[in-house]
Write a protein that holds these residues in place. Structure first.
Motif, short mmCIF file in Angstrom:
data_model
loop_
_atom_site.label_atom_id
_atom_site.label_comp_id
_atom_site.label_asym_id
_atom_site.label_seq_id
_atom_site.Cartn_x
_atom_site.Cartn_y
_atom_site.Cartn_z
N CYS A 1 24.45 91.46 35.51
CA CYS A 1 24.71 90.71 34.28
C CYS A 1 25.28 91.60 33.18
CB CYS A 1 23.44 90.06 33.77
SG CYS A 1 22.84 88.80 34.90
N ASN A 2 25.03 92.91 33.26
CA ASN A 2 25.54 93.80 32.24
C ASN A 2 25.14 93.32 30.85
OD1 ASN A 2 26.76 96.21 32.41
ND2 ASN A 2 28.76 95.41 33.04
N ASN A 3 23.85 93.09 30.67
CA ASN A 3 23.41 92.43 29.45
C ASN A 3 23.74 93.18 28.18
OD1 ASN A 3 22.42 90.20 30.69
ND2 ASN A 3 20.44 91.12 31.15
N SER A 4 23.66 94.53 28.23
CA SER A 4 23.93 95.26 27.00
C SER A 4 25.37 95.04 26.56
CB SER A 4 23.67 96.75 27.20
OG SER A 4 24.62 97.32 28.06
N VAL A 5 26.29 94.96 27.53
CA VAL A 5 27.69 94.74 27.19
C VAL A 5 27.88 93.33 26.66
CG1 VAL A 5 30.03 94.66 28.07
CG2 VAL A 5 28.46 96.41 28.89
N ILE A 6 27.20 92.39 27.30
CA ILE A 6 27.31 91.00 26.84
C ILE A 6 26.82 90.91 25.39
CG2 ILE A 6 26.39 88.67 27.12
CD1 ILE A 6 26.37 89.19 30.13
N ASP A 7 25.66 91.54 25.12
CA ASP A 7 25.14 91.51 23.76
C ASP A 7 26.12 92.14 22.79
OD1 ASP A 7 22.92 90.36 24.79
OD2 ASP A 7 21.68 92.17 24.75
N ASP A 8 26.69 93.26 23.23
CA ASP A 8 27.62 93.98 22.39
C ASP A 8 28.83 93.11 22.05
OD1 ASP A 8 28.66 96.12 21.06
OD2 ASP A 8 29.57 97.00 22.85
N VAL A 9 29.37 92.50 23.08
CA VAL A 9 30.54 91.64 22.88
C VAL A 9 30.16 90.46 22.00
CG1 VAL A 9 32.14 90.09 24.03
CG2 VAL A 9 31.66 92.32 25.02
N TYR A 10 28.99 89.93 22.24
CA TYR A 10 28.56 88.76 21.47
C TYR A 10 28.50 89.11 19.99
CZ TYR A 10 26.23 84.34 20.66
OH TYR A 10 25.94 83.09 20.24
N LYS A 11 27.96 90.32 19.71
CA LYS A 11 27.86 90.71 18.31
C LYS A 11 29.23 90.88 17.68
CE LYS A 11 24.99 94.06 19.16
NZ LYS A 11 24.16 95.23 19.12
N ASP A 12 30.15 91.49 18.46
CA ASP A 12 31.47 91.78 17.92
C ASP A 12 32.31 90.52 17.76
OD1 ASP A 12 30.90 94.37 17.83
OD2 ASP A 12 32.37 95.05 19.31
N THR A 13 32.21 89.64 18.72
CA THR A 13 33.14 88.51 18.75
C THR A 13 32.38 87.22 18.96
OG1 THR A 13 33.45 88.78 21.10
CG2 THR A 13 35.01 89.92 19.69
N GLY A 14 31.35 87.06 18.17
CA GLY A 14 30.53 85.87 18.31
C GLY A 14 31.34 84.60 18.29
N SER A 15 32.43 84.57 17.54
CA SER A 15 33.19 83.34 17.41
C SER A 15 33.76 82.89 18.76
CB SER A 15 34.34 83.52 16.42
OG SER A 15 35.20 84.53 16.89
N LEU B 1 36.44 92.30 32.50
CA LEU B 1 36.69 90.88 32.21
C LEU B 1 36.20 90.52 30.80
CD1 LEU B 1 35.70 89.29 35.66
CD2 LEU B 1 38.00 89.71 34.78
N LEU B 2 35.06 91.06 30.44
CA LEU B 2 34.54 90.80 29.09
C LEU B 2 35.47 91.35 28.02
CD1 LEU B 2 30.74 91.56 29.53
CD2 LEU B 2 31.71 89.43 28.68
N ARG B 3 35.87 92.61 28.20
CA ARG B 3 36.74 93.24 27.20
C ARG B 3 38.08 92.51 27.13
NH1 ARG B 3 36.33 99.86 27.49
NH2 ARG B 3 34.11 99.99 27.91
N LEU C 1 33.32 84.72 35.53
CA LEU C 1 34.46 84.24 34.73
C LEU C 1 34.18 82.85 34.18
CD1 LEU C 1 37.76 85.11 36.68
CD2 LEU C 1 37.24 85.63 34.29
N ASP C 2 33.58 82.01 34.99
CA ASP C 2 33.29 80.63 34.55
C ASP C 2 32.33 80.61 33.36
OD1 ASP C 2 34.88 79.62 36.52
OD2 ASP C 2 33.23 79.28 37.95
N GLU C 3 31.48 81.65 33.28
CA GLU C 3 30.49 81.67 32.21
C GLU C 3 31.03 82.24 30.90
OE1 GLU C 3 27.20 83.80 33.84
OE2 GLU C 3 26.90 82.35 35.44
N LEU C 4 32.21 82.81 30.94
CA LEU C 4 32.77 83.39 29.71
C LEU C 4 33.05 82.30 28.68
CD1 LEU C 4 35.26 86.09 31.06
CD2 LEU C 4 33.10 86.49 29.89
#
Lengths: 232, 74
Positions: free
Chosen positions: A17-31, A82-84, B71-74
């Motif tokens: 899940c890479n949660n720390s990255v997800i959290d990081d991205v969420y903080k940066d680009t919540g919109s 993919l997140l970035r 990808l689907d969850e993004l």
């Protein structure tokens, strides 16, 4: 963006899940992750779908590059990529450049992961490597005395996994240009742009990377018992 | 005339077409009289093809499924 002491982007290890990255991205680009407004719903859905199309088509290539650069961490690195990429997708002006663009993001993710893990990069003396010739070593040591095609027989001993193993034994600064140019078909100028290094630096690393790869192939062949008569 | 050692250092670049005209002529002058360095060139070409041929890595089905659902969850 949270950064580690060495300036690299932190990566959650061993997590699907890479949660720390997800959290990081969420903080940066919540919109990006919030419910879009009615005014922007059409654009958002369209952009998300175009990103999904691009990413899905590129998954095999991204995974292949990632495997060669970070080995078993390949899947996590692709997820991080993919997140970035999703976060930056709206900045991509020419979507025909999408495959090269997303590959360049992956390569930088892999480089960050390399730096994150290797706080004390492997010291390699290149003095003896510079003089090493795999061709001459095979000819001189003659590991397959009854072979009519000694050099080809040597190469044919290597499976895909063996090559993978040898590549991962190279320091990252040599592995990256070697993999990108000789296995993924990138031009040296393109590699220089992606890793933000002068072209001369890339060419020098490529040269040393090839010599080191030859040396490591020979060492690996001896250590793994590929040679019928193991020589030192 | 350059030595084998000098030629060997440039053979990969020669194979890649990454040396300029003058340097190319110097290398070819050496190759015209050195059978061993000709073997080096042939092997460099083999190794180049070998690396390219080992470039493909299959995307395992289970990894593909996980990445697609990611990808689907993004």
């Amino acid at each position: 963006m949270v950064q580690t002491e060495d300036g690299s982007t932190p990566i959650a290890s061993g997590s699907r899940c890479n949660n720390s990255v997800i959290d990081d991205v969420y903080k940066d680009t919540g919109s990006l992750f919030e419910e879009p407004s009615a005014m922007t719903t059409g654009t958002y859905v369209d952009e998300k779908e175009r990103f999904r199309t691009l990413a899905t088509l590129q998954l095999p290539r991204l995974y292949a590059i990632s495997r060669r650069l970070v080995g078993d961490d390949a899947e996590d690195a692709v997820q991080d990529c993919l997140l970035r990429a999703f976060r930056k997708f709206s900045q991509l002006e020419d979507e025909s450049a999408g495959p090269a663009w997303i590959a360049s993001i992956l390569i930088n993710v892999c480089r960050d992961r390399g730096r994150y893990k290797a706080r004390h990069p492997e010291e390699v003396s290149l003095d003896d490597v510079e003089e090493f010739s795999l061709y001459r070593t095979i000819a001189d040591e003659d590991p397959f005395p009854y072979s009519d095609s000694l050099h080809l027989d040597f190469l044919h001993q290597f499976t895909r996994e063996d090559v993978h193993h040898v590549l991962l034994s190279l320091p990252e600064i040599y592995r990256v240009p070697l993999v990108l140019v000789h296995m993924d078909g990138f031009a040296t100028k393109e590699v220089a742009r992606i890793i933000e290094a002068p072209l001369g630096t890339v060419l020098a690393r490529l040269h040393r990377g090839r010599k080191l790869f030859e040396r490591k192939m020979w060492d690996y062949a001896g250590e793994s018992g590929m040679l019928k008569e193991v020589v030192s | 005339m350059i030595s084998c050692s000098q030629a060997t250092k440039q053979l990969w670049d020669y194979v890649e077409g990454a040396v300029d005209g003058a340097q190319r002529r110097v290398i070819e002058e050496h190759l015209s009289v050195c059978r061993r360095c000709c073997g080096e060139v042939e092997f460099a070409e083999e190794l180049r093809g070998f690396l390219a041929a080992h470039g493909d890595t299959d995307l395992p089905e289970e990894v593909k499924v996980r990445l697609t659902s990611f990808l689907d969850e993004l």
